[in-house]
Design a protein around this motif. Structure first.
Motif: not given
Length: 279
Positions: A131-137, A139-144, A149-153, A176-179
């Motif tokens: 969900d994080v890497y696809s961009g569905k999620v 930000d960190w609200q639901s996980l942490a 916003p989540i910065t995806v590397l 497909k990884e988030v843009e």
């Protein structure tokens, strides 16, 4: 007025002598050097092994390169530009036989999802990471519990870490990884990015975590910690091999360094850096 050629010659000779005497950074003429290069994901562990060895054996000098692809590392080894090629995969049996090479299994390491220390998260599941890497999620609200916003590397798709993840994590296979994902070209780039980017998540190795000075945290994956015991017994299944490739007729100096890497002392260095010796 003409200069005296004999005086000029003596001046040049004197300058050459002074350069040799007062340039300690230059290796002695004919001195052997051991150069390691290849997989950038292996460089942090190789650097620690080389440093530990050189503390007791300062000669010959050991240097590490900046990273070489699969074909380039074997060509460099064959041409004598490097003495040890670092690899995790992509070593064909034909290449080893034709090049009169030898592959040494040095260690196994966990491929992990890790976060910057600003993220109060200890574990993640396969569906959550997808969900994080696809961009569905995003930000960190639901996980942490952070409204940040989540910065995806990420790494290039042909690198070992994403290859293993795509092969072993079902939802990642066609993802497909988030843009907005930032591609870290080299293993060192990922290590630096995770250590310096608040609220970031990335795919890396336990060696990076151990060497980060507490700036990077490894996440349990599907309830399993990437501990040495779990990596060794297969309980943690996202792993990569750490391989040294050398010439079958390697020099005595190279063999001595390899013997150290495969010794109990080398094993301790490997464990201290988050990887697992194979003996």
């Amino acid at each position: 007025m003409q200069s005296n050629p004999k005086v000029s010659s003596w001046n040049y000779l004197l300058m050459a002598i002074l350069l040799v005497l007062f340039s300690p950074a230059l290796p002695a003429w004919g001195a052997e050097m051991i150069v390691l290069d290849g997989s950038t994901g292996m460089l942090p562990l190789a650097r620690s092994l080389a440093k530990a060895y050189q503390q007791k054996n300062p000669d010959p000098q050991i240097e590490l390169g900046q990273g070489l692809g699969t074909g380039a590392r074997l060509r460099a080894l064959a041409e004598g530009k490097i003495q040890i090629a670092l690899a995790s995969h992509g070593i064909a049996a034909d290449d080893i036989r034709k090049g009169n090479l030898k592959v040494l299994e040095v260690a196994k390491g966990g491929i992990i999802f890790a976060v910057h220390t600003t993220v109060p998260l200890a574990k993640i599941t396969d569906s959550q990471v997808c969900d994080v890497y696809s961009g569905k999620v995003r930000d960190w609200q639901s996980l942490a519990g952070l409204n940040t916003p989540i910065t995806v590397l990420t790494r290039p798709p042909t690198e070992v870490d994403p290859e293993v993840i795509r092969a072993k994590v079902g939802c990642f296979k066609e993802l497909k990884e988030v843009e907005t994902a930032k591609v870290m070209a080299r293993g060192g780039d990922m290590a630096k990015g995770l250590a310096e980017t608040p609220y970031a998540i990335g795919m890396t190795s336990m060696t990076v975590v151990e060497q980060s000075g507490g700036k990077v945290k490894a996440l349990e994956f599907n309830g399993v910690a990437p501990s040495p015991a779990n990596v060794k017994n297969g309980g943690y299944f996202l792993t990569r091999d750490f391989l040294f490739v050398i010439k079958a007729d390697a020099t005595p100096a190279v063999k001595r360094f390899v013997d150290f890497v495969l010794s109990p002392e080398g094993d301790r260095v490997i464990l201290d850096n988050g990887a697992v010796p194979l003996r």
